[in-house]
Write a protein that holds these residues in place. Structure first.
Motif, PDB file in Angstrom:
ATOM      1  N   GLY A 189       0.814  -1.215   0.000  1.00 19.89           N
ATOM      2  CA  GLY A 189       0.000   0.000   0.000  1.00 19.89           C
ATOM      3  C   GLY A 189       0.840   1.255   0.000  1.00 19.89           C
ATOM      4  O   GLY A 189       0.622   2.164  -0.796  1.00 19.89           O
ATOM      5  N   TRP A 190       1.843   1.296   0.870  1.00 14.39           N
ATOM      6  CA  TRP A 190       2.595   2.532   0.993  1.00 14.39           C
ATOM      7  C   TRP A 190       3.552   2.757  -0.163  1.00 14.39           C
ATOM      8  O   TRP A 190       3.775   3.875  -0.583  1.00 14.39           O
ATOM      9  N   THR A 191       4.117   1.668  -0.706  1.00 16.46           N
ATOM     10  CA  THR A 191       5.029   1.883  -1.828  1.00 16.46           C
ATOM     11  C   THR A 191       4.262   2.057  -3.140  1.00 16.46           C
ATOM     12  O   THR A 191       4.624   2.875  -3.977  1.00 16.46           O
ATOM     13  N   GLY A 192       3.170   1.291  -3.301  1.00 15.13           N
ATOM     14  CA  GLY A 192       2.390   1.387  -4.531  1.00 15.13           C
ATOM     15  C   GLY A 192       1.742   2.758  -4.655  1.00 15.13           C
ATOM     16  O   GLY A 192       1.602   3.293  -5.753  1.00 15.13           O
ATOM     17  N   GLY A 193       1.337   3.318  -3.530  1.00 14.37           N
ATOM     18  CA  GLY A 193       0.753   4.646  -3.550  1.00 14.37           C
ATOM     19  C   GLY A 193       1.735   5.672  -4.068  1.00 14.37           C
ATOM     20  O   GLY A 193       1.355   6.645  -4.732  1.00 14.37           O
ATOM     21  N   PHE A 194       2.985   5.411  -3.820  1.00 10.06           N
ATOM     22  CA  PHE A 194       4.000   6.356  -4.284  1.00 10.06           C
ATOM     23  C   PHE A 194       4.062   6.392  -5.807  1.00 10.06           C
ATOM     24  O   PHE A 194       4.300   7.437  -6.397  1.00 10.06           O
TER      25      PHE A 194
END
Lengths: 105, 621
Positions: free
Chosen positions: B79-84
């Motif tokens: 979630g946190w890396t893909g959002g980037f």
């Protein structure tokens, strides 16, 4: 682009030159949107696809990464590596577009 | 030298460094205060953004969550890396082209309305406050562990340090402080992982250790196999299997991703580099730096799980290691000797008929007051006694907070003292850097978007910065209060709520604002309000007003509800927009301009000539 001929050109360039610029601009916008539309499916596939939706199937049928089942590994590490590759592709592709359209800020 | 001395040296040194940097690069103008003057190199900006990005939730809480829930914790990793990726591809280049560093500023101008701007400011305040609370809690946990003080005092110490350098230094100070903080964080996270990987798997690259063999005892077995066995023996589900349903997992991951793409404090970081090409370069660096920690986190989670169980399970309390007793003192670990054998037993829900492994009755441990008689404070084996009654329906005796896993990890593995001190410094750097970045956005939203753009347009630059400083002081005070009385037990969960709020309010509005020429102010305002109201009420109802998990909408937990809020926002935005008159022609030109390269416009081509019959660049998406 017929309406542009009725406008005064501000930078003193001849009309055909300006029309060409506008066409180039429309092309540029279209190509840059295409870049995004090409990359986003991969983004979805490596995270939601491999990590969540098809995870069970991949765990079973895809080759293992080391000793880790494929889906599990994608969810924990693989997708992140994939994201980096996506961003590098995006940067290189967009820079090439910029060069082709001779755009510099 | 004792551990305390090492801690003081490392933390004292890093703090000195941060404050020195903040003071030497103090902001003197509003431009420097908000965007550091705009000349930071992509590489340095990448580090600063990574530090800004990775908060106490990432650093302290995430590996702990992985240790407890195995595969399920992938939602945070992806979630946190893909959002980037979403943020970099869909948002930043366009917002950057538009030239307004704050999200409410973009929304106010794009939707040509003071109301929209006001709503955006309120959303920004909610998001940032929820997020800072998580950070303050993190600071508190670390400080209390470090000095053996109460979490309350820990939070206050942390808050005053953040104020000192974020309030004074502005963006310029923060940028270079964050570069230093990233270096501390990266070392602090990877070095212990390397040590432990060598001990458990004979690999010096932890990521290979995780997918390699467990070599600490004979015969060799695959590491993940070993972990699954340990888990199932004790009555937990397999580490590589998940307990969350697919739909839930999907929603939480999506909420985290979209929330990330709407986070105002990260967007502003891309205004500190020179041009759009540098933005793209900087984004690559950022994700690479983030990945250094995110790819290590699963290994730390898995290793500490093995270490925790092998060190504590079935060992007698009297011979338990010193760190266990330290964590007991600060209330982060607790032991209730249910079968009175003096040994610590750790079991999962599979070992009881009630399908629970609750150690005691009640949400967290509570203790008798300090002046109670000795017999109520200390047990037979010297353990700290709880005021809670033990939950006798299951045999599990060990309670611990997720948030201590990373901190306890080097202790469990018996690493040298300087590694532990370094880790402490890293924990604090993670919490401080994010808190500072958020604080800046919050204060900017209040001083620039609320005071200058809505309340009092005559404000001078200097007054504006002063308002910003005052706002950050108030915000910190509120955050400190909630850091002491947190809305949920674990940092990562509190932070997940902030992402849900961002996903349901900013993400759709920004996206529609960038890619559609038809969306108007009515749609945007209605969308933001309905999205965030729905999300907040769902979270508040189920988290604070005691809603039961039975009533979850389609089984979606409060963490993931931001995704549904986002869909509601999208639908409302478009329906309302198409029912009301289209936005004025200037706004359509504005949207075209966001997509068009700078140089062509600067050459003086009238944007009206961009109106093309195909609608390219407008409603393309």
């Amino acid at each position: 682009m017929s309406d542009s001929s009725s406008k005064e050109s501000v930078d003193g360039l001849p009309q055909p030159e300006i029309t060409k610029r506008v066409e180039r601009q429309v092309c540029y916008v279209r190509s840059s949107l295409r870049v995004i539309l090409c990359l986003l499916p991969f983004w979805f596939l490596i995270s939601f696809g491999c990590g969540i939706l098809f995870r069970d199937w991949l765990d079973e049928h895809a080759p293992k990464i080391g000793n880790a089942p494929f889906g599990f590994w994608m969810a924990q590490q693989g997708s992140i590596i994939g994201f980096i590759i996506l961003l590098v592709v995006y940067a290189v592709w967009m820079n090439r577009l910029d060069r082709r359209y001779r755009i510099s800020e | 030298m004792s551990q305390d001395v090492y801690n003081f040296i490392f933390i004292g040194f890093t703090f000195g460094l941060y404050i020195f940097i903040a003071v030497t690069s103090r902001a003197s103008s509003t431009k420097e205060y908000y965007t550091a003057g705009g000349g930071v190199s992509p590489f340095a900006n990448g580090m600063a953004t990574a530090a800004d990005w990775m908060s106490a939730a990432t650093f302290i809480s995430m590996a702990g969550t992985i240790a407890i829930s195995g595969y399920d914790a992938s939602r945070f990793l992806m979630g946190w890396t893909g959002g980037f990726v979403l943020l970099t591809v869909l948002m930043v280049p366009y917002l950057r082209k538009f030239g307004k560093p704050t999200v409410p500023d973009f929304i106010g101008d794009r939707y040509y309305s003071k109301v929209a701007r006001g709503v955006a400011v309120v959303c920004a305040i909610f998001i940032c406050m929820t997020y800072i609370m998580g950070q303050m809690r993190g600071v508190g946990v670390v400080f209390s562990q470090l000095f053996g003080i109460k979490i309350q005092s820990g939070v206050l110490v942390g808050a005053s340090i953040v104020f000192l350098y974020a309030g004074l230094g502005g963006m310029k100070g923060i940028t270079y402080t964050q570069v230093a903080q990233y270096c501390v964080m990266a070392m602090a996270y990877t070095i212990p992982a390397i040590f432990i990987a060598i001990a458990l798997t004979n690999h010096f690259i932890p990521q290979l250790g995780l997918i390699g063999d467990f070599t600490a005892e004979d015969p060799k077995v695959p590491f993940l196999q070993k972990l699954n066995n340990i888990n199932t023996e004790l009555g937990f589900s397999e580490f590589t299997a998940g307990k969350l349903g697919k739909l839930n997992m999907f929603c939480i991951t999506a909420a985290l991703m979209c929330g990330t793409a709407g986070l105002p404090h990260v967007i502003v970081r891309f205004f500190t580099v020179k041009n759009v090409a540098s933005v793209r370069k900087s984004a690559c660096w950022t994700l690479l730096f983030i990945a250094v920690i995110y790819v290590t986190a699963p290994t730390i989670g898995a290793f500490s799980r093995v270490n925790l169980i092998t060190t504590l399970h079935e060992s007698s309390y009297e011979t338990a290691p010193a760190w266990f007793k330290d964590f007991e003192k600060t209330g982060q670990m607790a032991w209730v000797d249910k079968n009175e054998d003096g040994k610590i037993q750790y079991f999962g829900p599979g070992k009881s008929e009630a399908n629970s492994n609750a150690v005691f009755i009640g949400k967290g441990p509570s203790y008798p007051s300090d002046d109670a008689p000795e017999s109520q404070l200390v047990g037979e084996y010297g353990q700290r006694l709880l005021a809670n009654k033990g939950d006798m329906t299951n045999p599990n005796e060990l309670w611990f907070g997720n948030d201590i896993m990373v901190m306890a990890n080097p202790h469990m593995a018996g690493l040298p003292m300087w590694v532990i001190a370094l880790l402490m410094a890293g924990c604090i750097a993670a919490a401080l850097s994010t808190a500072a970045g958020l604080l800046l956005v919050l204060s900017t939203s209040i001083s620039h978007d609320l005071m200058k753009k809505i309340v009092k347009p005559t404000l001078s630059d200097k007054e504006e910065v002063n308002y910003a400083r005052a706002a950050s002081f108030i915000a910190l005070a509120v955050a400190a209060y909630f850091g002491i009385n947190p809305p949920s037990a674990f940092i990562a969960k509190t932070v997940a709520f902030a992402f849900g709020l961002a996903a349901s309010s900013f993400f759709p509005t920004l996206l529609a604002g960038i890619f559609s020429r038809r969306v108007n102010k009515h749609g945007a305002i209605a969308g933001m309000l309905s999205g965030i109201t729905f999300t907040i009420s769902y979270i508040v109802y189920f988290q604070f007003l005691g809603g039961s998990p039975k009533d979850y909408l389609l089984g979606i937990t409060p963490e993931g509800i931001g995704f549904v809020g986002m869909l509601i926002n999208f639908v409302v935005t478009f329906v309302v927009s198409y029912l009301t008159p289209p936005p004025p022609i200037e706004i359509k030109h504005m949207v075209d301009e966001i997509h068009a390269p700078d140089r062509l416009l600067a050459a003086g081509v009238d944007t009206e000539s961009l109106e093309d019959p195909d609608g390219v660049g407008g409603e393309g998406i």
